[in-house]
Scaffold this active site. Structure first.
Site, PDB file in Angstrom:
ATOM      1  N   GLY A 212      13.556  18.421  -7.927  1.00 40.37           N
ATOM      2  CA  GLY A 212      12.893  17.533  -6.983  1.00 40.37           C
ATOM      3  C   GLY A 212      12.960  16.067  -7.296  1.00 40.37           C
ATOM      4  O   GLY A 212      12.351  15.264  -6.584  1.00 40.37           O
ATOM      5  N   ASP A 213      13.704  15.676  -8.351  1.00 38.81           N
ATOM      6  CA  ASP A 213      13.712  14.256  -8.736  1.00 38.81           C
ATOM      7  C   ASP A 213      15.110  13.830  -9.174  1.00 38.81           C
ATOM      8  O   ASP A 213      15.316  13.337 -10.290  1.00 38.81           O
ATOM      9  CB  ASP A 213      12.693  14.013  -9.855  1.00 38.81           C
ATOM     10  CG  ASP A 213      12.360  12.542 -10.033  1.00 38.81           C
ATOM     11  OD1 ASP A 213      12.703  11.733  -9.150  1.00 38.81           O
ATOM     12  OD2 ASP A 213      11.751  12.185 -11.061  1.00 38.81           O
ATOM     13  N   LEU A 214      16.064  13.992  -8.272  1.00 33.14           N
ATOM     14  CA  LEU A 214      17.452  13.617  -8.571  1.00 33.14           C
ATOM     15  C   LEU A 214      17.655  12.122  -8.339  1.00 33.14           C
ATOM     16  O   LEU A 214      18.467  11.700  -7.511  1.00 33.14           O
ATOM     17  CB  LEU A 214      18.412  14.439  -7.704  1.00 33.14           C
ATOM     18  CG  LEU A 214      18.481  15.933  -8.010  1.00 33.14           C
ATOM     19  CD1 LEU A 214      19.343  16.654  -6.983  1.00 33.14           C
ATOM     20  CD2 LEU A 214      19.012  16.179  -9.419  1.00 33.14           C
ATOM     21  N   ASN A 218      18.590  10.246 -13.603  1.00 35.31           N
ATOM     22  CA  ASN A 218      18.505  11.638 -14.059  1.00 35.31           C
ATOM     23  C   ASN A 218      19.833  12.368 -13.924  1.00 35.31           C
ATOM     24  O   ASN A 218      19.928  13.538 -14.277  1.00 35.31           O
ATOM     25  CB  ASN A 218      17.434  12.400 -13.267  1.00 35.31           C
ATOM     26  CG  ASN A 218      16.037  12.114 -13.768  1.00 35.31           C
ATOM     27  OD1 ASN A 218      15.858  11.608 -14.878  1.00 35.31           O
ATOM     28  ND2 ASN A 218      15.033  12.422 -12.963  1.00 35.31           N
ATOM     29  N   GLN A 248      15.550  12.690  -2.913  1.00 36.77           N
ATOM     30  CA  GLN A 248      15.666  11.680  -3.966  1.00 36.77           C
ATOM     31  C   GLN A 248      17.126  11.331  -4.241  1.00 36.77           C
ATOM     32  O   GLN A 248      17.458  10.176  -4.531  1.00 36.77           O
ATOM     33  CB  GLN A 248      14.987  12.156  -5.247  1.00 36.77           C
ATOM     34  CG  GLN A 248      13.499  11.859  -5.322  1.00 36.77           C
ATOM     35  CD  GLN A 248      13.200  10.406  -5.639  1.00 36.77           C
ATOM     36  OE1 GLN A 248      13.325   9.536  -4.762  1.00 36.77           O
ATOM     37  NE2 GLN A 248      12.804  10.129  -6.857  1.00 36.77           N
TER      38      GLN A 248
END
Length: 316
Positions: A212-214, A218, A248
């Site tokens: 959920g946080d690309l 990252n 993201q």
């Protein structure tokens, strides 16, 4: 430790001088050599220290969702083990204060991801290289979404965590976006009607491994040979809808560059439907973060939901 509240944690979470002794203690505890130097790579929710030996220490406090972050990341490494993805290997894990009455301060020790972050690499790369990297990451994303969901928490196939998150966001999103100020009040007045019930949105969707946080730091790549070299930070993972993964990635890492979005979809062999843009705008509103923060477009004059969907997500 001198951390007793969210406020003190916020002030110290990226303070190298404060965390260095604890990072060294964790490295020694898992049997790794003492580094000559440690550094903090940048702003992060959980304290992260990178050693000049190539090891990374990540610590999880009891504040700022630390317990949940640790549970998600530890579970993700178990699920991803042996899947052949460019995930830095886990070198060890433990607790700084095991068996005590207070918070034990769990930690994970990983190898550092090779290459450069997407943000660093693509800032120097030409357009063909950027597109090639996006296509390569699309293939990685397809493989990530195919990983068997063998977890016991957020990554088990029947986990309710993802749907519960979307329910919370559906309730709060219009007010949050008013506070963030990127979108017009008139458009935000239409958001509640634009968002369907969560069970209808997810109806018929097979859950997959969702990162959920690309965001742009990252994801690691090697621009020289157009390869994906690392994928990190699994504190926001779910068994959920694959469309959530794109939010993201596109709005933060790609900064709403629809050419890069089209390339990643091509690499992922993603079936783009006629409703893709509007569906993705729904997941944009339902995302857990301030996802428009890095979008280099003035969206404040857009009053129509359909126009906003096309502006951000249309790849046809």
């Amino acid at each position: 430790m001198e951390i007793t509240s969210d406020e003190t944690y916020a002030k110290l979470r990226n303070d190298l001088e404060f965390w260095e002794p604890w990072g060294r203690r964790a490295l020694a505890a898992v049997g790794l050599p003492a580094p000559g130097a440690l550094r903090v790579p940048g702003e992060s929710t959980n304290p992260v220290l990178i050693a000049d030996t190539g090891a990374v220490v990540k610590l999880y406090g009891e504040h700022w969702c630390g317990p949940e972050n640790y549970a998600s990341e530890a579970e993700a490494y178990e699920v991803l083990a042996g899947q052949g993805l460019p995930v830095p290997p886990l070198l060890g894990r433990g607790e700084l204060f095991p068996g005590g009455d207070g918070w034990p301060w769990p930690y994970l020790v990983m190898a550092a991801a090779p290459g450069a972050t997407w943000r660093e690499a693509t800032a120097r790369a030409d357009r063909p290289t950027q597109l090639a990297l996006a296509r390569r990451f699309g293939a990685v994303l397809r493989r990530l979404h195919s990983v068997p969901l063998t977890g016991t928490g957020a990554l088990r196939p029947d986990s309710p965590v993802f749907a519960e998150l979307l329910e919370e966001r559906r309730t709060a999103t219009a007010e949050d976006h008013r506070e963030w100020g990127y979108l017009s009040p008139r458009l935000l007045d239409a958001v509640d009607d634009f968002l369907p019930p969560v069970d209808a949105l997810l109806d018929g969707v097979e859950p997959v491994f969702v990162h959920g946080d690309l965001h742009g730091t990252n994801l690691f790549v090697d621009a020289g040979n157009a390869s994906v070299t690392g994928l990190i930070d699994f504190t926001d993972v779910y068994a959920g809808d694959p469309r959530y993964s794109l939010v993201q990635l596109h709005l933060n890492a790609f900064r709403a560059d629809r050419g890069l979005l089209a390339a990643v979809l091509e690499g992922a062999e993603w079936q783009v439907t006629d409703t893709f843009a509007e569906d993705m705008l729904r997941f944009t509103f339902l995302h857990d973060f301030d996802v428009l923060e890095e979008v280099p477009l003035d969206l404040s004059g857009v009053d129509d939901i359909g126009e906003l969907a096309r502006l951000l997500w249309d790849v046809r």
